[in-house]
Design an enzyme around this catalytic site. Structure first.
Site, PDB file in Angstrom:
ATOM      1  N   GLU A 130       0.806  -1.294   0.027  1.00 27.93           N
ATOM      2  CA  GLU A 130       0.178  -0.056   0.147  1.00 27.93           C
ATOM      3  C   GLU A 130       0.907   1.155  -0.094  1.00 27.93           C
ATOM      4  OE1 GLU A 130      -2.706  -0.372   3.115  1.00 27.93           O
ATOM      5  OE2 GLU A 130      -3.814  -2.043   1.914  1.00 27.93           O
ATOM      6  N   GLU A 173      -1.928  -9.920  -6.420  1.00 30.16           N
ATOM      7  CA  GLU A 173      -1.854 -10.543  -8.025  1.00 30.16           C
ATOM      8  C   GLU A 173      -0.770  -9.840  -8.530  1.00 30.16           C
ATOM      9  OE1 GLU A 173      -4.095  -9.698  -5.779  1.00 30.16           O
ATOM     10  OE2 GLU A 173      -6.325 -10.601  -6.417  1.00 30.16           O
ATOM     11  N   CYS A 181      -9.453  -8.172  -7.747  1.00 30.55           N
ATOM     12  CA  CYS A 181     -10.229  -6.557  -8.340  1.00 30.55           C
ATOM     13  C   CYS A 181      -9.990  -6.719  -9.702  1.00 30.55           C
ATOM     14  CB  CYS A 181      -9.469  -5.663  -7.410  1.00 30.55           C
ATOM     15  SG  CYS A 181      -7.889  -5.196  -8.416  1.00 30.55           S
TER      16      CYS A 181
HETATM   17  N1  THU Z   1      -6.060  -6.009  -2.635  1.00 29.68           N
HETATM   18  C1  THU Z   1      -5.369  -7.257  -3.056  1.00 29.68           C
HETATM   19  O1  THU Z   1      -4.314  -7.203  -2.712  1.00 29.68           O
HETATM   20  N2  THU Z   1      -5.929  -8.107  -4.153  1.00 29.68           N
HETATM   21  C2  THU Z   1      -7.306  -7.928  -4.599  1.00 29.68           C
HETATM   22  O2  THU Z   1      -7.592  -8.618  -5.475  1.00 29.68           O
HETATM   23  C3  THU Z   1      -8.204  -7.058  -3.871  1.00 29.68           C
HETATM   24  C4  THU Z   1      -7.633  -6.040  -3.011  1.00 29.68           C
HETATM   25  C5  THU Z   1      -5.645  -5.249  -1.492  1.00 29.68           C
HETATM   26  C6  THU Z   1      -5.461  -4.062  -2.263  1.00 29.68           C
HETATM   27  C7  THU Z   1      -5.536  -3.117  -0.666  1.00 29.68           C
HETATM   28  O3  THU Z   1      -4.118  -3.163  -0.028  1.00 29.68           O
HETATM   29  C8  THU Z   1      -6.383  -3.887   0.162  1.00 29.68           C
HETATM   30  O4  THU Z   1      -6.602  -5.233  -0.411  1.00 29.68           O
HETATM   31  C9  THU Z   1      -7.524  -3.333   0.499  1.00 29.68           C
HETATM   32  O5  THU Z   1      -8.214  -3.071  -0.620  1.00 29.68           O
END
Ligand code: THU
Length: 144
Positions: free
Chosen positions: A44, A55, A86
């Site tokens: 993040e 991913e 996502c």
């Molecule tokens: N996140 C992922 O790493 N992969 C996904 O497919 C969904 C979301 C992460 C992004 C962010 O750091 C946290 O999950 C909350 O959205």
């Protein structure tokens, strides 16, 4: 296919997640056709849009090391249910992976997982074959 090892690697990769804002850890493990595994976690950023999902971290690690042929990816999150990738990650997977055969494994643990293909997760995807120029594809009023 036996996903136990791949699932274990995704769960392990989750430990490295950098998540000071969401506190939501995600791990991924990507299997190449040559049998290698590339792992990833979410990273993040205080400028939230700069966050990279687990991913995509795995895909970019693999591609940056010359791998472009993939068989499957496991995703494991801190939630208690199957974590769907996502939309941006689905699009990135679609760049390199076969829509019908690549396996997206949504894993709660080594014994509890669901498998989906990209054509189910991203129907009507914008793919490289759609990136063709030509007058016949110009929207009305946009011709030069
Ligand atoms: N996140 C992922 O790493 N992969 C996904 O497919 C969904 C979301 C992460 C992004 C962010 O750091 C946290 O999950 C909350 O959205």
């Amino acid at each position: 296919m036996d996903y136990q090892v791949l699932i274990a690697r995704a769960i392990e990769a989750k430990q490295s997640a950098y998540v000071p804002y969401s506190h939501f850890r995600v791990g991924a493990a990507l299997l190449t056709k040559s049998g290698k595994i590339y792992t990833g976690c979410n990273v993040e950023n205080v400028s939230f849009s700069a966050t990279n999902c687990a991913e995509r971290t795995a895909v970019y690690k693999a591609v940056s090391e010359g791998e472009r042929d993939f068989v499957a990816i496991v995703v494991n999150g801190d939630n208690n249910d199957y974590l769907p990738p996502c939309g941006i990650c689905r699009q990135v997977l679609a760049e390199f992976c076969d829509m019908e055969t690549f396996q997206v494994v949504l894993a709660n643990n080594e014994k509890d997982y669901q498998v989906a293909t990209l054509d189910k997760l991203l129907p009507g995807a914008f793919l490289t074959e759609n990136l063709k120029s030509g007058d016949s594809h110009s929207p009305p009023g946009k011709e030069r």
